[in-house]
Design an enzyme around this catalytic site. Sequence first.
Site, PDB file in Angstrom:
ATOM      1  N   SER A 198       7.688   3.892 -19.829  1.00 56.49           N
ATOM      2  CA  SER A 198       7.262   2.506 -19.973  1.00 56.49           C
ATOM      3  C   SER A 198       7.318   2.049 -21.426  1.00 56.49           C
ATOM      4  CB  SER A 198       5.851   2.322 -19.416  1.00 56.49           C
ATOM      5  OG  SER A 198       5.011   3.318 -19.911  1.00 56.49           O
ATOM      6  N   HIS A 212      13.198   1.350 -15.926  1.00 55.95           N
ATOM      7  CA  HIS A 212      11.743   1.139 -15.903  1.00 55.95           C
ATOM      8  C   HIS A 212      11.343   0.319 -14.681  1.00 55.95           C
ATOM      9  CE1 HIS A 212       7.976  -0.637 -18.030  1.00 55.95           C
ATOM     10  NE2 HIS A 212       7.655   0.368 -17.246  1.00 55.95           N
ATOM     11  N   GLU A 243      13.630  -2.846 -15.314  1.00 52.02           N
ATOM     12  CA  GLU A 243      14.017  -3.137 -16.694  1.00 52.02           C
ATOM     13  C   GLU A 243      14.970  -2.008 -17.108  1.00 52.02           C
ATOM     14  OE1 GLU A 243      10.636  -2.847 -19.380  1.00 52.02           O
ATOM     15  OE2 GLU A 243      11.349  -4.558 -20.539  1.00 52.02           O
ATOM     16  N   ASN A 260       6.336  -4.284 -21.603  1.00 58.00           N
ATOM     17  CA  ASN A 260       5.067  -3.857 -22.190  1.00 58.00           C
ATOM     18  C   ASN A 260       4.809  -4.396 -23.583  1.00 58.00           C
ATOM     19  OD1 ASN A 260       3.730  -2.490 -20.133  1.00 58.00           O
ATOM     20  ND2 ASN A 260       5.189  -0.814 -20.282  1.00 58.00           N
TER      21      ASN A 260
HETATM   22  N1  CAA Z   1       2.365   0.533  -2.442  1.00 61.96           N
HETATM   23  C1  CAA Z   1       3.146  -0.081  -1.540  1.00 61.96           C
HETATM   24  N2  CAA Z   1       2.928  -1.339  -1.103  1.00 61.96           N
HETATM   25  C2  CAA Z   1       1.844  -1.993  -1.582  1.00 61.96           C
HETATM   26  C3  CAA Z   1       0.967  -1.407  -2.515  1.00 61.96           C
HETATM   27  C4  CAA Z   1       1.274  -0.078  -2.961  1.00 61.96           C
HETATM   28  N3  CAA Z   1       0.514   0.561  -3.856  1.00 61.96           N
HETATM   29  N4  CAA Z   1      -0.005  -2.290  -2.806  1.00 61.96           N
HETATM   30  C5  CAA Z   1       0.243  -3.395  -2.075  1.00 61.96           C
HETATM   31  N5  CAA Z   1       1.352  -3.215  -1.344  1.00 61.96           N
HETATM   32  C6  CAA Z   1       1.976  -4.190  -0.431  1.00 61.96           C
HETATM   33  C7  CAA Z   1       1.118  -4.489   0.758  1.00 61.96           C
HETATM   34  O1  CAA Z   1       1.364  -3.591   1.808  1.00 61.96           O
HETATM   35  C8  CAA Z   1       1.558  -5.897   1.109  1.00 61.96           C
HETATM   36  O2  CAA Z   1       2.783  -5.817   1.814  1.00 61.96           O
HETATM   37  P1  CAA Z   1       3.244  -6.956   2.843  1.00 61.96           P
HETATM   38  O3  CAA Z   1       3.140  -8.279   2.151  1.00 61.96           O
HETATM   39  O4  CAA Z   1       4.640  -6.559   3.132  1.00 61.96           O
HETATM   40  O5  CAA Z   1       2.325  -6.850   3.993  1.00 61.96           O
HETATM   41  C9  CAA Z   1       1.880  -6.531  -0.234  1.00 61.96           C
HETATM   42  O6  CAA Z   1       2.090  -5.426  -1.151  1.00 61.96           O
HETATM   43  C10 CAA Z   1       0.745  -7.382  -0.746  1.00 61.96           C
HETATM   44  O7  CAA Z   1      -0.425  -6.588  -0.785  1.00 61.96           O
HETATM   45  P2  CAA Z   1      -1.900  -7.101  -0.506  1.00 61.96           P
HETATM   46  O8  CAA Z   1      -1.841  -8.268   0.427  1.00 61.96           O
HETATM   47  O9  CAA Z   1      -2.734  -5.934  -0.138  1.00 61.96           O
HETATM   48  O10 CAA Z   1      -2.462  -7.527  -1.915  1.00 61.96           O
HETATM   49  P3  CAA Z   1      -1.947  -8.598  -2.936  1.00 61.96           P
HETATM   50  O11 CAA Z   1      -1.308  -9.769  -2.296  1.00 61.96           O
HETATM   51  O12 CAA Z   1      -3.068  -8.791  -3.858  1.00 61.96           O
HETATM   52  O13 CAA Z   1      -0.771  -7.841  -3.733  1.00 61.96           O
HETATM   53  C11 CAA Z   1      -0.057  -6.574  -5.549  1.00 61.96           C
HETATM   54  C12 CAA Z   1      -0.973  -6.623  -4.358  1.00 61.96           C
HETATM   55  C13 CAA Z   1       1.398  -6.614  -5.100  1.00 61.96           C
HETATM   56  C14 CAA Z   1      -0.312  -5.245  -6.256  1.00 61.96           C
HETATM   57  C15 CAA Z   1      -0.359  -7.822  -6.453  1.00 61.96           C
HETATM   58  O14 CAA Z   1      -1.723  -7.870  -6.747  1.00 61.96           O
HETATM   59  C16 CAA Z   1       0.410  -7.811  -7.757  1.00 61.96           C
HETATM   60  O15 CAA Z   1       1.562  -8.192  -7.811  1.00 61.96           O
HETATM   61  N6  CAA Z   1      -0.272  -7.385  -8.846  1.00 61.96           N
HETATM   62  C17 CAA Z   1       0.346  -7.296 -10.157  1.00 61.96           C
HETATM   63  C18 CAA Z   1       1.139  -6.031 -10.245  1.00 61.96           C
HETATM   64  C19 CAA Z   1       1.797  -5.869 -11.582  1.00 61.96           C
HETATM   65  O16 CAA Z   1       1.669  -6.653 -12.484  1.00 61.96           O
HETATM   66  N7  CAA Z   1       2.510  -4.765 -11.696  1.00 61.96           N
HETATM   67  C20 CAA Z   1       3.145  -4.395 -12.935  1.00 61.96           C
HETATM   68  C21 CAA Z   1       2.241  -3.465 -13.655  1.00 61.96           C
HETATM   69  S1  CAA Z   1       2.913  -3.025 -15.198  1.00 61.96           S
HETATM   70  C22 CAA Z   1       3.930  -1.770 -14.835  1.00 61.96           C
HETATM   71  O17 CAA Z   1       4.041  -1.251 -13.774  1.00 61.96           O
HETATM   72  C23 CAA Z   1       4.738  -1.315 -15.972  1.00 61.96           C
HETATM   73  C24 CAA Z   1       4.137  -0.443 -16.954  1.00 61.96           C
HETATM   74  O18 CAA Z   1       4.909   0.175 -17.641  1.00 61.96           O
HETATM   75  C25 CAA Z   1       2.697  -0.322 -17.216  1.00 61.96           C
END
Ligand code: CAA
Length: 283
Positions: free
Chosen positions: A119, A140, A152, A190
Amino acid sequence: MNIKTIMVAGSGQMGSGIAQVCAMANYSVILHDLKDEFVEKGMQTITKNLSRQVEKGRMTDREKAEILNRIERSTELSNAEKADLVIEAVVENMDAKSQLFKMLDELAPEHTILASNTSSLPITEIAAVTKRPEKVIGMHFMNPVPVMKLVEIIRGLQTSDEVYETIEAVSKKLSKVPVEVNDFPGFISNRILMPMINEAIYAVYEGVATPEAIDEIMKLGMNHPMGPLTLADFIGLDTCLYIMEVLHEGFGDDKYRPCPLLRKYVKAGWLGRKSGRGFYSYN
Ligand code: CAA
């Protein structure tokens, strides 16, 4: 370059997600980790995710079984000899990654591309420990991998155009959207995300508002799906601290100094969701 078999090295949260999307895209996958129990835990996560798709009527039991059958479990790194592409997703630590890339360089065939899901660590530096820097690239993925569209793609100083184009095509086959960036600390995702999270932590530290209030403001006011402190807990506070340190050291600029409250939480073992406690409590 034709990619048929992908080894995913590291079966944690990111590695298991990457293995899942690769198997769903019809690649033969080797899911590798140091111990059987780690690989098993990754397989359980994948099985759970696929079962949810079956329950929602988006996939049949048979399709689920076929996807799982495409994933071979591995605790022997020498299985890299079967891979056309290795995607590394181990702990975010330069020594661990360098050691792994050195071994992969010895074990994998000459044509194999070595990608890192780092990351923030420099791809150029990881590539330099191998004899094939032109075949080393950053791939990424975002968490949760099965849901997030972005990959990415980071070009190291010596990454060849052919390797970039192959990885771009693989990302598209995974139904992801590849975006190209150059190799600078934190890349783009990031470099922009972590200072925002760090600033939110400063706002808690200085008593400007509660974590709940900060998250509500960013969710409702900026349309972010999660507030920055919920997201920090989701990513892991140790990872957030590590990335801030990479930015701070890499740019030599104090604007990237990690908030003391972030350090304190990490020292206390409050690592977010995975440890049960971060800015919020998880039971
Ligand atoms: N694994 C697989 N699928 C998942 C999951 C997981 N851990 N968490 C949620 N889902 C799926 C659910 O099954 C659901 O699927 P469907 O729509 O197909 O039914 C969908 O995602 C939406 O989930 P929820 O309704 O339970 O919850 P939500 O609408 O709040 O979405 C979320 C959850 C997708 C995590 C959303 O909150 C989100 O987009 N959050 C931000 C995530 C983000 O910013 N990620 C980047 C982090 S930074 C990074 O990764 C890089 C780094 O280097 C640090």
